[in-house]
Scaffold this active site. Structure first.
Site, mmCIF file in Angstrom:
data_model
loop_
_atom_site.group_PDB
_atom_site.id
_atom_site.type_symbol
_atom_site.label_atom_id
_atom_site.label_comp_id
_atom_site.label_asym_id
_atom_site.label_seq_id
_atom_site.Cartn_x
_atom_site.Cartn_y
_atom_site.Cartn_z
ATOM 1 N N SER A 151 0.839 -1.199 0.000
ATOM 2 C CA SER A 151 0.000 0.000 0.000
ATOM 3 C C SER A 151 0.876 1.252 0.000
ATOM 4 C CB SER A 151 -0.950 -0.042 1.209
ATOM 5 O OG SER A 151 -1.930 0.970 1.107
ATOM 6 N N GLU B 257 -1.698 -2.285 -8.140
ATOM 7 C CA GLU B 257 -2.960 -2.500 -7.426
ATOM 8 C C GLU B 257 -3.431 -1.174 -6.859
ATOM 9 O OE1 GLU B 257 -3.506 -2.214 -3.939
ATOM 10 O OE2 GLU B 257 -1.440 -1.692 -3.431
ATOM 11 N N HIS C 53 -5.041 -5.035 -1.772
ATOM 12 C CA HIS C 53 -5.850 -4.832 -0.572
ATOM 13 C C HIS C 53 -6.929 -5.880 -0.351
ATOM 14 C CE1 HIS C 53 -3.795 -0.993 -0.759
ATOM 15 N NE2 HIS C 53 -4.218 -0.748 0.457
#
Length: 318
Positions: free
Chosen positions: A109, A225, A291
């Site tokens: 992330s 992502e 995620h």
């Protein structure tokens, strides 16, 4: 690209919080889980500080990173959690010292900014994979742990395979009734390629454009992502920005989208169809990175072989 020393049972893992505070994580339970796996767990001095943006000061976050890399007893560094502000610390890091003390750094992330910057500036592989908080999750952990161990503890090249199931439940709060759905990787365009691997969270990686922390993505393979805050229009804009910033890439793997993003297969194909280059290189989507859970661990700056026709990916340098 240098490879950090691999992790062994009995090694010390340091937990730092370069983005959001570890105050948001159930630290005691997660520490116990990792200790049962055979590791010694220690914590950065400032990881529980929590300001108006649920983080510590830049000075204290940098101090914890520096201490983790300087300490010869620490063999690997796990980030507590992601967040929004990891890029704030990049100008204040001692990259020469970090380069002289290469070791495993793993998270995902918002940690994409820190990991990518260290790989670019220091010349060694970092890793996109589970946070410290990710080990709090019990259901689905076998797949996640398997690739964490293969990538951070092993030396032999290994294939990546799709998880049989996936979950969109919060990874660091393990629900008694976690909801799982059937999983598989999907192919947008067929082909095969080998190359250096970069990527992580798309919107975070884009924050590095125009800075000294952005690697040259020419001829690389991208793993990308995004999280629940993205929607199809934002993802399309961010992907376009990244593709326009580099020369031709050799392949791409796109992580599975969270339900809240409202990304559909139709929308994703519509977005990818706008880029003729993506129709001539291998492209996977719904890959186990990002995620949703469980997730793979992959080496930022490492090497990968991919063949979408045969549905094969293999990590070759990590």
């Amino acid at each position: 690209m240098r490879v950090p020393q691999k992790l062994s049972i009995g090694d010390e893992i340091r937990v730092i919080a370069p983005s959001r505070s570890a105050k948001l994580v159930k630290v005691r339970q997660t520490k116990t889980i990792l200790e049962k796996l055979g590791f010694k767990i220690s914590f950065g001095q400032h990881i529980f500080e929590c300001d108006l943006q649920q983080s510590a000061s830049i000075e204290h976050r940098v101090a914890d990173i520096h201490e983790a890399f300087r300490d010869p007893q620490v063999k690997a560094i796990l980030t507590a959690l992601g967040g929004y502000n990891c890029n704030e610390i990049l100008p204040y890091l001692d990259y020469q010292m970090i380069a002289e003390n290469p070791k495993i750094l793993c998270g995902f992330s918002d940690i994409t900014a820190l990991a990518t910057a260290i790989t670019k500036k220091c010349g060694f592989i970092t890793y996109s994979g589970p946070h410290f908080s990710s080990f709090r999750m019990e259901q689905g952990q076998e797949y996640q742990l398997s690739y964490f161990q293969k990538c951070l503890m092993g030396n032999a090249p290994f294939p990546l395979t799709a998880s049989k199931v996936w979950s969109d439940d919060t990874w660091y709060i393990d629900q008694a009734k976690r909801h799982f759905e059937e999983a598989s990787w999907k192919v947008y365009s067929e082909g095969e390629a080998s190359g250096q691997l970069y990527g992580g969270n798309l919107c975070t990686l884009n924050l590095l454009q125009g800075t000294p922390y952005m690697p040259d993505l020419a001829n690389c393979i991208l793993f990308l992502e995004d999280d629940e805050l993205v929607n199809p229009a934002i993802f399309a804009r961010d992907l376009t920005s990244l593709l326009q910033s580099t020369t031709q890439i050799k392949g791409m793997a796109i992580g599975r989208f969270q339900r809240a993003s409202d990304m559909t297969e139709e929308q994703l194909h519509f977005i990818l169809d706008k880029h003729p280059r993506l129709q001539t290189i291998p492209v996977f989507y719904d890959v186990d990175v990002g995620h949703t859970q469980p997730i793979l661990t992959f080496p930022i700056g490492g090497n990968i072989y991919m063949n979408t026709k045969e549905r094969i990916m293999q990590i070759t340098k990590f």
